[in-house]
Design a protein around this motif. Structure first.
Motif, PDB file in Angstrom:
ATOM      1  N   VAL A 221       0.836  -1.202   0.000  1.00 60.16           N
ATOM      2  CA  VAL A 221       0.000   0.000   0.000  1.00 60.16           C
ATOM      3  C   VAL A 221       0.870   1.251   0.000  1.00 60.16           C
ATOM      4  O   VAL A 221       1.855   1.350   0.730  1.00 60.16           O
ATOM      5  CB  VAL A 221      -0.930   0.019   1.231  1.00 60.16           C
ATOM      6  N   GLU A 222       0.488   2.183  -0.833  1.00 64.30           N
ATOM      7  CA  GLU A 222       1.215   3.450  -0.929  1.00 64.30           C
ATOM      8  C   GLU A 222       0.255   4.506  -1.466  1.00 64.30           C
ATOM      9  O   GLU A 222      -0.518   4.241  -2.385  1.00 64.30           O
ATOM     10  CB  GLU A 222       2.419   3.290  -1.862  1.00 64.30           C
ATOM     11  N   GLY A 223       0.285   5.670  -0.868  1.00 62.41           N
ATOM     12  CA  GLY A 223      -0.587   6.746  -1.317  1.00 62.41           C
ATOM     13  C   GLY A 223       0.153   7.705  -2.241  1.00 62.41           C
ATOM     14  O   GLY A 223       1.386   7.774  -2.218  1.00 62.41           O
ATOM     15  N   PHE A 224      -0.610   8.435  -3.054  1.00 64.16           N
ATOM     16  CA  PHE A 224      -0.018   9.403  -3.979  1.00 64.16           C
ATOM     17  C   PHE A 224      -0.775  10.716  -3.918  1.00 64.16           C
ATOM     18  O   PHE A 224      -2.004  10.744  -4.009  1.00 64.16           O
ATOM     19  CB  PHE A 224      -0.026   8.862  -5.413  1.00 64.16           C
ATOM     20  N   VAL A 225      -0.044  11.790  -3.753  1.00 66.34           N
ATOM     21  CA  VAL A 225      -0.609  13.130  -3.808  1.00 66.34           C
ATOM     22  C   VAL A 225      -0.239  13.713  -5.165  1.00 66.34           C
ATOM     23  O   VAL A 225       0.940  13.766  -5.530  1.00 66.34           O
ATOM     24  CB  VAL A 225      -0.044  14.030  -2.689  1.00 66.34           C
ATOM     25  N   TYR A 226      -1.241  14.109  -5.924  1.00 70.37           N
ATOM     26  CA  TYR A 226      -1.015  14.722  -7.235  1.00 70.37           C
ATOM     27  C   TYR A 226      -1.326  16.212  -7.147  1.00 70.37           C
ATOM     28  O   TYR A 226      -2.348  16.613  -6.582  1.00 70.37           O
ATOM     29  CB  TYR A 226      -1.918  14.080  -8.290  1.00 70.37           C
ATOM     30  N   GLU A 227      -0.433  17.015  -7.682  1.00 76.23           N
ATOM     31  CA  GLU A 227      -0.689  18.451  -7.813  1.00 76.23           C
ATOM     32  C   GLU A 227      -0.645  18.794  -9.298  1.00 76.23           C
ATOM     33  O   GLU A 227       0.239  18.324 -10.035  1.00 76.23           O
ATOM     34  CB  GLU A 227       0.339  19.265  -7.037  1.00 76.23           C
TER      35      GLU A 227
ATOM     36  N   ALA B 106      -4.965  16.345  -5.420  1.00 80.31           N
ATOM     37  CA  ALA B 106      -5.820  15.163  -5.242  1.00 80.31           C
ATOM     38  C   ALA B 106      -4.981  14.041  -4.649  1.00 80.31           C
ATOM     39  O   ALA B 106      -3.787  13.918  -4.938  1.00 80.31           O
ATOM     40  CB  ALA B 106      -6.419  14.725  -6.571  1.00 80.31           C
ATOM     41  N   PHE B 107      -5.610  13.223  -3.812  1.00 80.54           N
ATOM     42  CA  PHE B 107      -4.940  12.081  -3.202  1.00 80.54           C
ATOM     43  C   PHE B 107      -5.582  10.798  -3.710  1.00 80.54           C
ATOM     44  O   PHE B 107      -6.810  10.669  -3.731  1.00 80.54           O
ATOM     45  CB  PHE B 107      -5.078  12.138  -1.676  1.00 80.54           C
ATOM     46  N   GLU B 108      -4.739   9.855  -4.151  1.00 79.83           N
ATOM     47  CA  GLU B 108      -5.234   8.579  -4.656  1.00 79.83           C
ATOM     48  C   GLU B 108      -4.328   7.447  -4.172  1.00 79.83           C
ATOM     49  O   GLU B 108      -3.142   7.658  -3.899  1.00 79.83           O
ATOM     50  CB  GLU B 108      -5.266   8.568  -6.190  1.00 79.83           C
TER      51      GLU B 108
ATOM     52  N   CYS C 155      -3.059   7.993 -12.628  1.00 84.41           N
ATOM     53  CA  CYS C 155      -4.349   8.670 -12.532  1.00 84.41           C
ATOM     54  C   CYS C 155      -4.674   9.348 -13.861  1.00 84.41           C
ATOM     55  O   CYS C 155      -3.778   9.687 -14.638  1.00 84.41           O
ATOM     56  CB  CYS C 155      -4.365   9.705 -11.409  1.00 84.41           C
ATOM     57  N   MET C 156      -5.961   9.517 -14.118  1.00 76.66           N
ATOM     58  CA  MET C 156      -6.416  10.246 -15.302  1.00 76.66           C
ATOM     59  C   MET C 156      -6.921  11.615 -14.850  1.00 76.66           C
ATOM     60  O   MET C 156      -7.656  11.725 -13.870  1.00 76.66           O
ATOM     61  CB  MET C 156      -7.536   9.483 -16.014  1.00 76.66           C
ATOM     62  N   ILE C 157      -6.510  12.652 -15.578  1.00 78.72           N
ATOM     63  CA  ILE C 157      -7.006  14.003 -15.330  1.00 78.72           C
ATOM     64  C   ILE C 157      -7.844  14.383 -16.549  1.00 78.72           C
ATOM     65  O   ILE C 157      -7.349  14.383 -17.675  1.00 78.72           O
ATOM     66  CB  ILE C 157      -5.852  15.003 -15.134  1.00 78.72           C
ATOM     67  N   SER C 158      -9.105  14.678 -16.321  1.00 81.16           N
ATOM     68  CA  SER C 158     -10.031  14.913 -17.427  1.00 81.16           C
ATOM     69  C   SER C 158     -10.540  16.352 -17.432  1.00 81.16           C
ATOM     70  O   SER C 158     -10.203  17.159 -16.560  1.00 81.16           O
ATOM     71  CB  SER C 158     -11.216  13.944 -17.334  1.00 81.16           C
ATOM     72  N   ASN C 159     -11.376  16.652 -18.418  1.00 84.42           N
ATOM     73  CA  ASN C 159     -11.984  17.978 -18.588  1.00 84.42           C
ATOM     74  C   ASN C 159     -10.942  19.088 -18.710  1.00 84.42           C
ATOM     75  O   ASN C 159     -11.126  20.196 -18.210  1.00 84.42           O
ATOM     76  CB  ASN C 159     -12.941  18.289 -17.437  1.00 84.42           C
ATOM     77  N   LEU C 160      -9.839  18.778 -19.380  1.00 83.56           N
ATOM     78  CA  LEU C 160      -8.785  19.765 -19.605  1.00 83.56           C
ATOM     79  C   LEU C 160      -9.030  20.504 -20.921  1.00 83.56           C
ATOM     80  O   LEU C 160      -9.410  19.884 -21.915  1.00 83.56           O
ATOM     81  CB  LEU C 160      -7.418  19.075 -19.653  1.00 83.56           C
TER      82      LEU C 160
END
Length: 253
Positions: free
Chosen positions: A150-156, A173-175, A180-185
């Motif tokens: 288990v490992e968490g990821f913070v995306y900026e 966002a934290f996942e 991860c997918m970033i949408s609506n760009l």
């Protein structure tokens, strides 16, 4: 002088990318801001122009398919890849020379990644760090795990004015996933993304020591500080203690 540092290799994995992702990769490369692009074979403007032409044909072909457009896109892809290959060869030579001069292979490795290319060879993650797929208005971003389990990821991330410029407004966002997918760009916008990984407290062995993440920027995972009762501790005066990677930039198709 003998070179015992090893050989730096620039990955050519971009050749296997689909058209929108290849477009984003091409726009993610930049020699102009690094100080090593004075004699680069193909300028940033040329690369971006070739990518834009290819993407324009691809977009048109989605709504009005034809053999001519398919043939044109294939030829335009080939032209862009040839240009990227020339720059990759140039960069590989410059990076190896810089590593030898400094006596440190990390100097050459950093040169490669600062331009937006990826490293290849033994000891290098096979999966590209950064944008691994892209489409109209979205990107798929891959960070890097530093350990099994288990490992968490913070995306900026945020929209910016140019590559190399940190976004003025940063969203977070934290996942529990390294991808991860970033949408609506907005299409045509420039996005910057970075990540930090967090390893959890273990209730059997105390605090998890920071581990080196397998990233091109040698980012370290952020250890979770724990109390004597093994509970995570959040410092009121330092609520954002994460060790982030470098910023990754690209233009959205």
């Amino acid at each position: 002088m003998t070179n015992n540092l090893g050989k730096i290799k620039v990955s050519r994995a971009y050749k296997k990318l689909d058209t929108p992702t290849l477009y984003s990769f091409a726009h993610g490369t930049s020699f102009g801001t690094t100080g090593i692009g004075a004699t680069v074979p193909e300028s940033d403007i040329t690369i971006q122009g070739l990518a834009g032409t290819m993407m324009g044909t691809h977009t048109t072909r989605q709504t009005a398919p034809s053999k001519t457009l398919t043939s044109n896109e294939k030829a335009q892809r080939a032209a862009l890849i040839t240009a990227l290959d020339l720059n990759a060869d140039y960069l590989q030579g410059r990076a190896n020379a810089a590593a030898i001069a400094a006596g440190d292979i990390n100097v050459g490795n950093a040169m490669v990644t600062s331009v937006g290319f990826a490293l290849a060879g033994k000891g290098v993650p096979k999966r590209i760090i950064g944008i691994i797929r892209a489409g109209i208005g979205w990107i798929l971003f891959h960070g890097a795990k530093s350990k099994k389990g288990v490992e968490g990821f913070v995306y900026e991330f945020g929209i910016t004015t140019a590559k190399g410029v940190v976004p003025a407004i940063i969203k977070q966002a934290f996942e529990l996933s390294s991808t991860c997918m970033i949408s609506n760009l907005p299409s045509g916008s420039i996005i910057g993304v970075r990540f930090a990984s967090i390893v959890p407290v273990t209730h059997r062995g105390g605090i998890v020591a920071p581990a080196t993440a397998r990233t091109t920027s040698a980012t370290t995972a952020t250890p979770t500080t724990a109390s004597k009762g093994k509970h995570p501790v959040i410092d009121f005066n330092n609520p954002n203690p994460y060790s982030f990677s470098e910023w990754y930039y690209t233009v959205i198709p």
